[in-house]
Design a protein around this motif. Structure first.
Motif, PDB file in Angstrom:
ATOM      1  N   UNK A  21      -4.944 -28.270   2.734  1.00 42.58           N
ATOM      2  CA  UNK A  21      -6.113 -29.129   2.574  1.00 42.58           C
ATOM      3  C   UNK A  21      -7.403 -28.490   3.072  1.00 42.58           C
ATOM      4  N   UNK A  22      -7.346 -27.254   3.580  1.00 42.31           N
ATOM      5  CA  UNK A  22      -8.518 -26.642   4.203  1.00 42.31           C
ATOM      6  C   UNK A  22      -9.186 -25.658   3.248  1.00 42.31           C
ATOM      7  N   UNK A  23     -10.467 -25.888   2.966  1.00 46.05           N
ATOM      8  CA  UNK A  23     -11.253 -24.911   2.214  1.00 46.05           C
ATOM      9  C   UNK A  23     -11.307 -23.616   3.027  1.00 46.05           C
ATOM     10  N   UNK A  24     -11.023 -22.464   2.423  1.00 50.85           N
ATOM     11  CA  UNK A  24     -10.796 -21.238   3.209  1.00 50.85           C
ATOM     12  C   UNK A  24     -12.048 -20.499   3.667  1.00 50.85           C
ATOM     13  N   UNK A  25     -13.120 -21.214   4.014  1.00 55.25           N
ATOM     14  CA  UNK A  25     -14.352 -20.538   4.442  1.00 55.25           C
ATOM     15  C   UNK A  25     -14.147 -19.730   5.725  1.00 55.25           C
ATOM     16  N   UNK A  26     -13.469 -20.312   6.704  1.00 52.17           N
ATOM     17  CA  UNK A  26     -13.249 -19.605   7.968  1.00 52.17           C
ATOM     18  C   UNK A  26     -12.403 -18.359   7.725  1.00 52.17           C
ATOM     19  N   UNK A  27     -11.334 -18.514   6.955  1.00 50.94           N
ATOM     20  CA  UNK A  27     -10.447 -17.379   6.692  1.00 50.94           C
ATOM     21  C   UNK A  27     -11.185 -16.259   5.961  1.00 50.94           C
ATOM     22  N   UNK A  28     -12.060 -16.617   5.021  1.00 53.33           N
ATOM     23  CA  UNK A  28     -12.795 -15.598   4.282  1.00 53.33           C
ATOM     24  C   UNK A  28     -13.755 -14.848   5.201  1.00 53.33           C
ATOM     25  N   UNK A  29     -14.481 -15.582   6.053  1.00 56.28           N
ATOM     26  CA  UNK A  29     -15.383 -14.920   7.002  1.00 56.28           C
ATOM     27  C   UNK A  29     -14.592 -14.063   7.989  1.00 56.28           C
ATOM     28  N   UNK A  30     -13.397 -14.530   8.348  1.00 52.88           N
ATOM     29  CA  UNK A  30     -12.550 -13.760   9.267  1.00 52.88           C
ATOM     30  C   UNK A  30     -12.158 -12.419   8.648  1.00 52.88           C
ATOM     31  N   UNK A  31     -11.847 -12.410   7.355  1.00 58.49           N
ATOM     32  CA  UNK A  31     -11.491 -11.147   6.703  1.00 58.49           C
ATOM     33  C   UNK A  31     -12.671 -10.178   6.721  1.00 58.49           C
ATOM     34  N   UNK A  32     -13.884 -10.706   6.620  1.00 55.79           N
ATOM     35  CA  UNK A  32     -15.070  -9.837   6.654  1.00 55.79           C
ATOM     36  C   UNK A  32     -15.234  -9.197   8.032  1.00 55.79           C
ATOM     37  N   UNK A  33     -15.013  -9.978   9.079  1.00 55.93           N
ATOM     38  CA  UNK A  33     -15.121  -9.448  10.442  1.00 55.93           C
ATOM     39  C   UNK A  33     -14.034  -8.408  10.688  1.00 55.93           C
ATOM     40  N   UNK A  34     -12.826  -8.682  10.247  1.00 57.14           N
ATOM     41  CA  UNK A  34     -11.739  -7.711  10.408  1.00 57.14           C
ATOM     42  C   UNK A  34     -12.076  -6.398   9.715  1.00 57.14           C
ATOM     43  N   UNK A  35     -12.567  -6.493   8.484  1.00 61.49           N
ATOM     44  CA  UNK A  35     -12.899  -5.294   7.722  1.00 61.49           C
ATOM     45  C   UNK A  35     -13.971  -4.476   8.426  1.00 61.49           C
ATOM     46  N   UNK A  36     -14.968  -5.148   8.992  1.00 58.14           N
ATOM     47  CA  UNK A  36     -16.046  -4.449   9.695  1.00 58.14           C
ATOM     48  C   UNK A  36     -15.553  -3.758  10.967  1.00 58.14           C
ATOM     49  N   UNK A  37     -14.394  -4.192  11.450  1.00 60.60           N
ATOM     50  CA  UNK A  37     -13.838  -3.592  12.662  1.00 60.60           C
ATOM     51  C   UNK A  37     -12.622  -2.720  12.373  1.00 60.60           C
ATOM     52  N   UNK A  38     -12.536  -2.235  11.140  1.00 60.87           N
ATOM     53  CA  UNK A  38     -11.528  -1.249  10.795  1.00 60.87           C
ATOM     54  C   UNK A  38     -10.139  -1.778  10.526  1.00 60.87           C
ATOM     55  N   UNK A  39     -10.003  -3.068  10.298  1.00 59.72           N
ATOM     56  CA  UNK A  39      -8.683  -3.662  10.031  1.00 59.72           C
ATOM     57  C   UNK A  39      -8.664  -4.158   8.588  1.00 59.72           C
ATOM     58  N   UNK A  40      -7.674  -3.727   7.830  1.00 58.96           N
ATOM     59  CA  UNK A  40      -7.574  -4.111   6.422  1.00 58.96           C
ATOM     60  C   UNK A  40      -7.156  -5.576   6.299  1.00 58.96           C
ATOM     61  N   UNK A  41      -8.004  -6.428   5.749  1.00 57.58           N
ATOM     62  CA  UNK A  41      -7.648  -7.850   5.617  1.00 57.58           C
ATOM     63  C   UNK A  41      -6.384  -8.068   4.792  1.00 57.58           C
ATOM     64  N   UNK A  42      -6.161  -7.213   3.799  1.00 58.81           N
ATOM     65  CA  UNK A  42      -5.006  -7.400   2.912  1.00 58.81           C
ATOM     66  C   UNK A  42      -3.697  -7.396   3.688  1.00 58.81           C
ATOM     67  N   UNK A  43      -3.620  -6.588   4.736  1.00 64.56           N
ATOM     68  CA  UNK A  43      -2.375  -6.522   5.520  1.00 64.56           C
ATOM     69  C   UNK A  43      -2.140  -7.832   6.254  1.00 64.56           C
ATOM     70  N   UNK A  44      -3.210  -8.411   6.834  1.00 66.51           N
ATOM     71  CA  UNK A  44      -3.047  -9.678   7.528  1.00 66.51           C
ATOM     72  C   UNK A  44      -2.671 -10.788   6.553  1.00 66.51           C
ATOM     73  N   UNK A  45      -3.367 -10.842   5.422  1.00 69.32           N
ATOM     74  CA  UNK A  45      -3.112 -11.906   4.454  1.00 69.32           C
ATOM     75  C   UNK A  45      -1.718 -11.797   3.857  1.00 69.32           C
TER      76      UNK A  45
END
Length: 349
Positions: A16-40
């Motif tokens: 039921x949650x619109x994924x805005x937080x998760x999407x912004x989280x992937x951007x922060x991870x990417x900026x810190x050298x962590x591939x979002x695809x692996x977490x997702x």
């Protein structure tokens, strides 16, 4: 994944949650050298799912992503960074309703009413006097991520207030239930107001006079359209399990060669037998989900695209056009040709 026998899915598993937080989280991870695809991938998801307007996450999925990200970047003010990535437009239609409001107070009223449709995960209790207005935040879920969620919502609201009012001096004071984190200096730099940690509640307090400030972006007709859309969103069925959302997203990523049950089970770190048991508890089968997805996609393509029936059959993974026609007739009671004639978007132009 936790499913309760006899009662369907738990509230933690409802998508039921619109994924805005998760999407912004992937951007922060990417900026810190962590591939979002692996977490997702741990949750059977891809970044494209988070960018799909119709896609929803569960509290369990979103909380799991947040907890995992915290473990990867424990020294960063992760919630502040994620909240800082978001603006009023990040809230989608909720943000549009806010921007078209007559005053800042009216905008906040819409935010309070529809903030869950905008992806917020905390509960908000709002009180007002003639002098000040107070928003109290509480997290009904995993307490381990409470600090992150409070950071995210307060940083996000700070961005919204600054954009709408054109000033940085927004907050009178802030209170936090948790102890001061090692990066507390980031709080003071961002919020620029007195604050107390290890307090009885999580809250922000602002001067009540700000709520009377008129907004230059006010548009009554556009606001009415936005509010009508939000009312429809609020009535959306919240009982779709996240498991089914994850399976549907796997189909959406590869229509022409849809994954089989074993492949999807593997992507979710489940055995095929366990996946089948979870689906039984949801009252669904793998074949039903696949057929529903194919039907929805077929309807959409027939209504909006000038593809031949053979091309649609190929896109949906059918071996030949006759199999597609038989399936479509079983789903809808109409042939694909009749359906296109009756429902084509060109009929309404």
């Amino acid at each position: 994944m936790r499913y309760s026998k006899g009662n369907g899915v738990t509230s933690e598993d409802k998508a039921s949650i619109t994924p805005n937080i998760a999407l912004a989280l992937t951007q922060v991870l990417s900026e810190n050298g962590i591939a979002p695809a692996r977490m997702l991938a741990r949750f059977g998801l891809a970044v494209s799912d988070l960018e799909d307007p119709s896609f929803r996450l569960s509290h369990r999925q979103t909380g799991g992503m947040i907890a995992h990200a915290i473990s990867l970047l424990p020294a960063l003010p992760l919630g502040l960074l994620v909240g800082g990535k978001q603006t009023v437009s990040s809230l989608g239609m909720v943000g549009f309703a806010m921007m078209t409001s007559a005053t800042f107070g009216e905008a906040i009223a819409h935010c309070l009413k529809y903030h869950k449709e905008g992806g917020t995960m905390v509960d908000i209790d709002f009180t007002a006097t003639e002098q000040e207005c107070t928003a109290v935040f509480s997290n009904p879920g995993d307490s381990a991520i409470t600090a992150f969620l409070v950071e995210e919502v307060t940083a996000h609201l700070m961005n919204i207030g600054q954009a709408m009012l054109g000033t940085r001096a927004l907050l009178q004071r802030m209170e936090f239930q948790y102890p001061a984190p090692p990066y507390a200096a980031h709080y003071r730099q961002l919020f620029n107001c007195p604050m107390q940690f290890s307090a009885p509640r999580n809250c922000i307090v602002v001067d009540a006079s700000l709520f009377a400030v008129p907004l230059a972006t006010h548009n009554p007709l556009a606001q009415r359209q936005a509010l009508e859309h939000l009312q429809r969103m609020a009535m959306r069925d919240p009982d779709t399990p996240d498991l089914i959302e994850s399976i549907e997203s796997a189909f959406r990523r590869n229509w022409a060669s849809p994954p089989n049950m074993a492949e999807i089970a593997g992507s979710l770190n489940l055995t095929e037998r366990t996946l089948r048991r979870h689906l039984d508890q949801c009252g669904m089968s793998f074949q039903q989900i696949r057929a529903q997805m194919q039907e929805r996609r077929a309807r959409n393509l027939l209504e909006t695209r000038q593809l031949t029936q053979s091309e649609i059959a190929e896109q949906l993974g059918f071996t030949d056009v006759r199999s597609f026609r038989r399936a479509f007739k079983a789903w809808t009671g109409e042939t694909p040709g009749d359906y296109r004639s009756n429902h084509s978007a060109s009929n309404y132009q």
